[in-house]
Design a protein around this motif. Structure first.
Motif, PDB file in Angstrom:
ATOM      1  N   GLU A 339       0.834  -1.200   0.000  1.00 46.00           N
ATOM      2  CA  GLU A 339       0.000   0.000   0.000  1.00 46.00           C
ATOM      3  C   GLU A 339       0.869   1.251   0.000  1.00 46.00           C
ATOM      4  OE1 GLU A 339      -3.548   1.883  -0.401  1.00 46.00           O
ATOM      5  OE2 GLU A 339      -3.253  -0.299  -0.317  1.00 46.00           O
ATOM      6  N   VAL A 340       1.971   1.220   0.769  1.00 46.90           N
ATOM      7  CA  VAL A 340       2.892   2.362   0.809  1.00 46.90           C
ATOM      8  C   VAL A 340       3.496   2.608  -0.567  1.00 46.90           C
ATOM      9  CG1 VAL A 340       5.139   3.106   1.702  1.00 46.90           C
ATOM     10  CG2 VAL A 340       3.433   2.166   3.263  1.00 46.90           C
ATOM     11  N   LYS A 342       2.220   2.154  -3.426  1.00 45.44           N
ATOM     12  CA  LYS A 342       1.253   2.601  -4.432  1.00 45.44           C
ATOM     13  C   LYS A 342       1.223   4.113  -4.590  1.00 45.44           C
ATOM     14  CE  LYS A 342      -1.940  -1.330  -4.084  1.00 45.44           C
ATOM     15  NZ  LYS A 342      -3.308  -1.764  -3.687  1.00 45.44           N
ATOM     16  N   SER A 343       1.820   4.833  -3.638  1.00 51.70           N
ATOM     17  CA  SER A 343       1.800   6.301  -3.735  1.00 51.70           C
ATOM     18  C   SER A 343       2.587   6.738  -4.962  1.00 51.70           C
ATOM     19  CB  SER A 343       2.430   6.918  -2.477  1.00 51.70           C
ATOM     20  OG  SER A 343       1.719   6.526  -1.328  1.00 51.70           O
ATOM     21  N   PRO A 344       2.090   7.707  -5.728  1.00 55.01           N
ATOM     22  CA  PRO A 344       2.792   8.146  -6.944  1.00 55.01           C
ATOM     23  C   PRO A 344       4.067   8.922  -6.649  1.00 55.01           C
ATOM     24  CG  PRO A 344       0.864   9.510  -6.539  1.00 55.01           C
ATOM     25  CD  PRO A 344       0.804   8.398  -5.534  1.00 55.01           C
ATOM     26  N   HIS A 345       4.182   9.466  -5.440  1.00 58.15           N
ATOM     27  CA  HIS A 345       5.394  10.207  -5.081  1.00 58.15           C
ATOM     28  C   HIS A 345       5.593  10.103  -3.577  1.00 58.15           C
ATOM     29  CE1 HIS A 345       2.778  13.403  -3.535  1.00 58.15           C
ATOM     30  NE2 HIS A 345       2.075  13.282  -4.667  1.00 58.15           N
ATOM     31  N   GLY A 346       6.771  10.471  -3.120  1.00 59.26           N
ATOM     32  CA  GLY A 346       7.091  10.385  -1.706  1.00 59.26           C
ATOM     33  C   GLY A 346       8.344   9.550  -1.476  1.00 59.26           C
ATOM     34  N   LEU A 441       8.666   9.121  -6.874  1.00 57.53           N
ATOM     35  CA  LEU A 441       8.671   8.100  -5.836  1.00 57.53           C
ATOM     36  C   LEU A 441      10.130   7.686  -5.624  1.00 57.53           C
ATOM     37  CD1 LEU A 441       7.131   6.219  -3.912  1.00 57.53           C
ATOM     38  CD2 LEU A 441       6.966   4.558  -5.779  1.00 57.53           C
ATOM     39  N   ASN A 473       6.635   8.540   3.245  1.00 61.10           N
ATOM     40  CA  ASN A 473       5.433   7.706   3.113  1.00 61.10           C
ATOM     41  C   ASN A 473       5.453   6.493   4.032  1.00 61.10           C
ATOM     42  OD1 ASN A 473       4.456   9.382   1.154  1.00 61.10           O
ATOM     43  ND2 ASN A 473       4.972   8.045  -0.576  1.00 61.10           N
ATOM     44  N   ALA A 537       3.755   2.586   8.178  1.00 62.93           N
ATOM     45  CA  ALA A 537       3.125   3.489   7.212  1.00 62.93           C
ATOM     46  C   ALA A 537       2.866   4.822   7.911  1.00 62.93           C
ATOM     47  CB  ALA A 537       1.821   2.886   6.706  1.00 62.93           C
ATOM     48  N   SER A 539       0.926   7.760   8.857  1.00 59.59           N
ATOM     49  CA  SER A 539      -0.463   8.215   8.900  1.00 59.59           C
ATOM     50  C   SER A 539      -0.504   9.720   9.157  1.00 59.59           C
ATOM     51  CB  SER A 539      -1.200   7.485  10.028  1.00 59.59           C
ATOM     52  OG  SER A 539      -0.609   7.819  11.279  1.00 59.59           O
ATOM     53  N   ARG A 543       2.448  12.112  10.739  1.00 56.00           N
ATOM     54  CA  ARG A 543       2.975  13.294  10.046  1.00 56.00           C
ATOM     55  C   ARG A 543       2.976  14.505  10.989  1.00 56.00           C
ATOM     56  NH1 ARG A 543       3.812  12.135   4.806  1.00 56.00           N
ATOM     57  NH2 ARG A 543       2.458  10.571   3.831  1.00 56.00           N
TER      58      ARG A 543
END
Length: 630
Positions: A339-340, A342-346, A441, A473, A537, A539, A543
């Motif tokens: 799931e982490v 899958k983020s498009p950037h970070g 990413l 992320n 992850a 959250s 953050r």
């Protein structure tokens, strides 16, 4: 094929062989006898063949023996010619080509009767030197004795008988054999040096020096046993050669005194290093072919008080597991990590000590993400394995090509995903965070003990908390634990102290699994390794805490209320599932309770009381099969 077939008695133009049979030809439409083959290849003249045939008729001995006795050819040439005529591989036996332990499965009496000697085993295939390699009854008998596939190799009968006697004692002293090695013990059949091509085939690199043979055996044994490193160390009594398997060093061999400088020189030649420079550390790299596969070797030399020490890193693609499902992630941790990603950037970090498999985990992430639709670039030192659809760049600090400099240039290559082999300094950390904030990413490794500790590590490097809070992320912390050998797995009951350390006070009397030790696992009880993973992850609550520069123990306290499992808790679940032993988990993971107390003591916030010590680590309840309860 009869004994005469192994050493044929005549040429095709000068009468039949003693047994009256012709040798099958490998590269001709008609039977080609050994004498003709030697003449046609220019090894001997027709006159020499005539003289040998006359002598053979007078003595009744084999033509091959006669040619060797008269000095026309050597044993190596005889074997090579016979092998070419028969269309099979041939060898001259010598120390290092034969695994002494294999003699026990055939026995001296049967080996003498069949005129064979086992050389080495790879998985379910046994390579056997045979005087009659085309004898199907002999091959069938060997299959029956060993229950293995047989790979026949031609050798001369006297050579086989010599080594049957040498390797048939109750106890074979390898050091004694190495001491007795001399130039006369090694005969060249085929030679392929390192400089003749991009790779060197160890099966073909048969050289005229016992040192070369010893180094070859060390490399092949390490590859066969799936070792990750070979250590060649100077010792007051000579040289000690060890290899690292499943994270633990084991003795491989102890060559006698006087060989160390020659062994080091040979390895440095293979690694294309300066053999004259003995005062400074050096690094080299070479690709070899062993066991029929391409193997990359990274060579490092280091001067020590007693002489140079060599460490060879063995990079075998067969040992590379890049499918996440094969790494050892438990289903819950795997789902969180995916799931982490899958983020498009970070920014996604993988942390842990050296040798804990961080790069492999990054490769698994790249494998999940790579496709023709995305541009992936990696910056590594060095590039360990080549991946399809990935542009891999190797750092070369000697010419100023550092991680930070490459990263700045990579950003102008229109990347979607960037992998950074290691964040070592502030410059690399800043560029990685800026890349993550500008729509890329970024996957990277970092040296920290646990996942929450990665935040403090980056802020210590000078990354502002507000930037890190926006970029990060997730973090994966990991260790490698040895898995139980399936051949000797047995039940056992851990001590109360071990159960206490694992947070399993209520599990006294519960049976766990461990390996008793057997030949398959070198009496260690373990075979192979799997990862233990702590996945954090980031959250919204985390953050906020990162933005406020909260200490590590506060981040962990927030995670503990969300079902997050520490490295030790994850490892305990693996032990409950019977994949590893409880003691192995305790060995590779740290006590979270002690870490939390130390972190709280080291990072108190002004004006606030110290955080209370964390509760003892107790993993989630499990059912009888070790699964986490719903």
């Amino acid at each position: 094929m009869t004994e005469a077939g192994a050493q044929p008695g005549s040429s095709g133009e000068h009468g039949p062989r003693p047994d009256g049979a012709a040798l099958p030809a490998a590269k001709s439409t008609r039977p080609l006898r050994m004498g003709d083959a030697l003449v046609e290849s220019g090894v001997i003249s027709r006159d020499q063949l005539e003289k040998a045939l006359s002598q053979q008729k007078a003595t009744g001995r084999m033509l091959g023996e006669t040619l060797v006795e008269q000095g026309y050819i050597s044993n190596a040439v005889l074997v090579r010619t016979l092998a070419e005529v028969l269309g099979i591989k041939g060898c001259v036996l010598r120390h290092g080509l034969i695994d002494p332990a294999l003699m026990k499965i055939i026995g001296e009496e049967e080996a003498t009767r069949l005129k064979v000697i086992p050389m080495f085993r790879v998985h379910d295939t046994l390579t056997v030197a045979m005087a009659e390699p085309q004898s199907l009854p002999t091959i069938d008998r060997l299959r029956e004795l060993t229950e293995l596939k047989i790979r026949p190799v031609l050798a001369l009968q006297p050579n086989i008988e010599e080594y049957i006697k040498k390797y048939s004692g109750e106890r074979v002293d390898i050091d004694e054999f190495l001491t007795s090695l001399a130039e006369s013990d090694v005969e060249v059949v085929e030679r392929e040096t390192v400089d003749e091509g991009p790779s060197t085939d160890l099966d073909k690199m048969v050289a005229g020096s016992p040192i070369v043979n010893l180094v070859n055996v060390a490399f092949v044994t390490a590859v066969r046993d799936r070792a990750s490193d070979i250590h060649i160390e100077p010792d007051r009594k000579g040289t000690r050669i060890r290899y690292r398997k499943d994270g633990v060093l084991r003795d491989l061999m102890k060559p006698p005194p006087g060989m160390h400088a020659s062994i080091v020189a040979r390895v440095k030649v293979i690694g294309k290093m300066d053999i004259a420079e003995k005062r400074l550390p050096q690094e080299g790299r070479v690709r070899i072919v062993a066991e029929g596969r391409d193997i990359d070797l990274r060579v490092s030399s280091m001067p020590t008080l007693l002489g140079e020490k060599i460490v060879v890193r063995v990079l075998d693609k067969r040992n590379l597991k890049i499918r996440m499902e094969d790494l050892g992630f438990r289903p819950e941790a795997l789902a969180t990590f995916q799931e982490v990603l899958k983020s498009p950037h970070g920014l996604v970090l993988v942390t842990g000590p050296t040798g804990s498999g961080k790069t492999t985990t990054l490769y698994s992430g790249i494998d999940l993400l790579r496709s023709p639709e995305v541009n992936i670039l990696t910056v590594e030192d060095p590039v360990e394995y080549q991946l399809d659809l990935v542009n891999q760049i190797q750092v070369q600090e000697s010419i100023g090509l550092t991680f930070a400099r490459v990263l700045r240039s990579v950003l102008r290559q229109d990347p979607d995903i960037i992998m950074v082999g290691e964040i070592r300094d502030q410059d690399t950390a800043r560029v990685a965070v800026q890349a993550a904030l500008t729509g890329h990413l970024v996957l990277a490794t970092l040296h920290t003990n646990d996942a929450p500790g990665a935040v403090a590590r980056l802020t210590d490097m000078g990354i502002e908390p507000y930037l890190l809070a926006s970029a990060l992320n997730g973090v994966v912390a990991q260790r490698l634990a040895r898995t139980i050998c399936p051949s000797c797995a047995t039940k056992y009951y851990p001590t109360e102290a071990a159960l206490e350390d694992a947070g399993l006070r209520k599990e006294v009397g519960r049976a766990f699994r461990k390996g008793a030790g057997c030949r398959q696992c070198h009496d260690s009880g373990f075979k192979g390794r799997l990862g233990i993973y702590e996945v954090m992850a980031v959250s919204p609550e985390l953050r906020r805490l990162i933005h406020q520069n909260a200490p590590t123990h506060e981040l962990r306290a927030k995670l503990n209320g969300t079902g997050f499992l520490s490295l030790r808790e994850e490892g305990v679940l693996l032990a409950l599932e019977g994949k590893t032993s409880l003691e192995e988990v305790l060995r590779v993971t740290r006590n979270e309770e002690e870490e939390t107390e130390l972190s709280a003591a080291a990072q108190p916030e002004a004006g606030k009381p110290h955080a209370a010590p964390a509760q003892p680590v107790v993993p989630p309840s499990t059912d009888a099969e070790g699964r986490r309860a719903a």
